[in-house]
Design an enzyme around this catalytic site. Structure first.
Site, PDB file in Angstrom:
ATOM      1  N   THR B  47     -12.860   8.984   5.122  1.00  0.00           N
ATOM      2  CA  THR B  47     -13.257   9.808   6.307  1.00  0.00           C
ATOM      3  C   THR B  47     -13.903  10.905   6.110  1.00  0.00           C
ATOM      4  O   THR B  47     -14.752  11.318   6.953  1.00  0.00           O
ATOM      5  CB  THR B  47     -11.903   9.921   7.113  1.00  0.00           C
ATOM      6  OG1 THR B  47     -11.270   8.705   7.392  1.00  0.00           O
ATOM      7  CG2 THR B  47     -12.222  10.290   8.775  1.00  0.00           C
ATOM      8  N   TYR B 135      -5.614   5.945  -4.930  1.00  0.00           N
ATOM      9  CA  TYR B 135      -6.303   5.647  -3.759  1.00  0.00           C
ATOM     10  C   TYR B 135      -6.838   4.281  -3.767  1.00  0.00           C
ATOM     11  O   TYR B 135      -7.870   3.834  -4.321  1.00  0.00           O
ATOM     12  CB  TYR B 135      -7.410   6.723  -3.531  1.00  0.00           C
ATOM     13  CG  TYR B 135      -8.137   6.929  -2.006  1.00  0.00           C
ATOM     14  CD1 TYR B 135      -7.943   5.799  -0.962  1.00  0.00           C
ATOM     15  CD2 TYR B 135      -8.685   8.137  -1.697  1.00  0.00           C
ATOM     16  CE1 TYR B 135      -8.539   6.075   0.083  1.00  0.00           C
ATOM     17  CE2 TYR B 135      -9.346   8.098  -0.699  1.00  0.00           C
ATOM     18  CZ  TYR B 135      -9.119   7.216   0.518  1.00  0.00           C
ATOM     19  OH  TYR B 135      -9.999   7.668   1.691  1.00  0.00           O
ATOM     20  N   LYS B 163      -1.962   4.952  -2.188  1.00  0.00           N
ATOM     21  CA  LYS B 163      -2.142   4.816  -0.600  1.00  0.00           C
ATOM     22  C   LYS B 163      -2.905   3.562  -0.658  1.00  0.00           C
ATOM     23  O   LYS B 163      -3.893   3.104  -1.531  1.00  0.00           O
ATOM     24  CB  LYS B 163      -3.506   5.982  -0.404  1.00  0.00           C
ATOM     25  CG  LYS B 163      -4.016   5.693   0.780  1.00  0.00           C
ATOM     26  CD  LYS B 163      -5.140   6.767   0.914  1.00  0.00           C
ATOM     27  CE  LYS B 163      -6.145   6.871   2.101  1.00  0.00           C
ATOM     28  NZ  LYS B 163      -6.939   5.438   1.985  1.00  0.00           N
TER      29      LYS B 163
END
Lengths: 313, 313
Positions: B47, B135, B163
């Site tokens: 993001t 990630y 994550k």
């Protein structure tokens, strides 16, 4: 224009241990391609590791190539980048350094929409002002072109060609027909994926964008010429000779294998940019055997005056 | 350690028209997150557009954030890059700038093998010397982690969390059980994918890595707290309020939508880095309505003293 027709040879971009472009070795790679008589050089393609290099490394690679090749073979250069701003800057760099054409793959992080890719191409073609080949390589870019999008891009000034991955259904002829129906006569359609090149050329594509030709251009050229002249027997003989190398390409990816081919040919001391790892050393013998088989096939090729030279062996 | 537990808010990295980091606006985004009381900040995540920024832009973003946040909320920073050398440099930058933890996505051009990703992580954890979260974001990196690889990485010093994307089969509980069985008790498992966060939290995950919390942290935090306290009714009420925004996320991708949310909130003049395009302007009304619905739900939240402030409206 041979820019996007015939055999396009994609050399590795050799880096030394400090991560600098090894200009001498790059010069050797280019000499082999020029000597063999390839139709174009695909500099800084996926095989040239463009995605892993800085703008400065890419500028330097192109500068060395333009000087070394001296206009004897046209140079097409990859200008893909994750941002439009960077790709535009690279396209300007390419033009001012004297490249003959551009290759543009829509590298992505966030998956891109057709409209995003279209506008990205508009910006790069406007900045580059050179004939451009659409580089469709969904395995690395995560973006697959539709016929609609290729047709739309083919209307842009300077968008002159597309480089496609091998069709999943193996139907080159069908894919070519669909693209020819939607693009100008001057628009060239070529294929990557060395193990399918013979079939693609037989089906009438305009170009083979060849990984193996970066280091073994003479044999790749012999295969290309045989296919274009509809010499099926010779084409199959050469394709068969390449088969053990194609098997390695499919197992390990051609990028990793070509570093091992360079090693086998005596170009020592280069490695793929990490995180990409070299082939397991246990496979080097298999690579050497594959290269020997290609050399033997080329030595038997009546149309070839000489094979690919080995600097050390 | 709250670093990889609870709500992690992922802000956009606002760039001005010249492409420079808009430090004032970034400061506002961070203030909102700190004021809401999020458990951590996921700076320069997907993001935050890390993949589109230069090393210098990333250094500057982190410097601004460390100063602005002043230790009130831990900062986890994305250090992913296409080469190991760059990711290692970014990890060192992060440590020297005062980050609390690292997020590492295995960005790729050529698809990577498990062994390549493993060695990449070893190099980055050794350079970073900070707690690191794996990630796993196959939609952007083209690499999907197996339980085997996560378990192997979890044995490395400093690899403290993962994550994950939402499981394709929706079975968070099953996936969590498989990972818990193979990783140390201290290893934290969290999820991205805002529209599945409620289910993931209910299933007992440790963290919600939240896109929406980058701009609407108070309501995201209320949802997180409701889920953790097993307050099903409140959780469902808030998740329902988010639903129109989740629909937009699924249609356009959360990255593009969050720029529109920023616009609706009065943070004007920023746009996604091209080639990524902003939402069609015809959809801005839908985004505004979605944000209003979230605000209304938050205003009704008895546990909340105040909602997410709107700087201009």
């Amino acid at each position: 224009m041979t820019l996007f027709r015939g055999l396009s040879a994609f050399p590795l971009t050799p880096l030394d241990e400090a991560g600098e472009v090894d200009e001498a070795m790059l010069g050797c790679f280019l000499d082999r391609i020029v000597a063999a008589g390839a139709d174009s050089i695909g500099l800084l393609g996926s095989t040239g590791g463009y995605a892993y290099l800085t703008r400065e490394q890419r500028q330097r690679t192109l500068r060395v190539a333009v000087e070394r090749v001296g206009g004897r073979v046209p140079i097409v250069v990859g200008v893909g980048a994750l941002t439009t701003a960077e790709a535009v800057a690279l396209a300007r760099d390419a033009r001012s350094a004297g490249a003959d054409g551009l290759l543009l793959a829509p590298m992505s992080y966030l998956p891109l929409t057709d409209e995003e890719v279209f506008r990205h191409f508009v910006a790069v073609t406007e900045a580059g002002e050179l004939p451009l080949c659409i580089y469709d390589n969904p395995g690395t870019t995560k973006f697959a072109f539709t016929v609609d999008l290729v047709a739309r891009l083919a209307e842009l000034p300077n968008v002159a060609a597309v480089k496609l991955p091998l069709p999943a259904d193996g139907d080159h002829a069908g894919e070519l027909a669909r693209l020819r129906a939607r693009t100008p006569d001057s628009f060239a359609v070529g294929y990557s994926g060395d193990w399918g090149a013979a079939d693609a050329l037989l089906a009438g594509c305009d170009a083979w964008y060849s990984v193996v030709a970066g280091l073994l251009p003479a044999t790749a050229l012999a295969l290309t010429r045989a296919a274009i002249q509809d010499d099926f027997a010779e084409m199959r003989r050469l394709d068969d000779a390449f088969r053990p190398l194609w098997d390695l390409f499919r197992t390990y990816g051609s990028f990793r294998v070509m570093y091992a081919v360079a090693d086998v040919l005596g170009f020592a001391g280069i490695a793929p940019p990490r995180p990409v790892l070299p082939l397991p050393s246990a496979e080097l013998g298999r690579v050497a055997a594959a290269v020997r088989q290609i050399d033997r096939a080329n030595a038997q090729d009546e149309g070839s005056t000489d094979g690919d030279e080995h600097p050390a062996g």
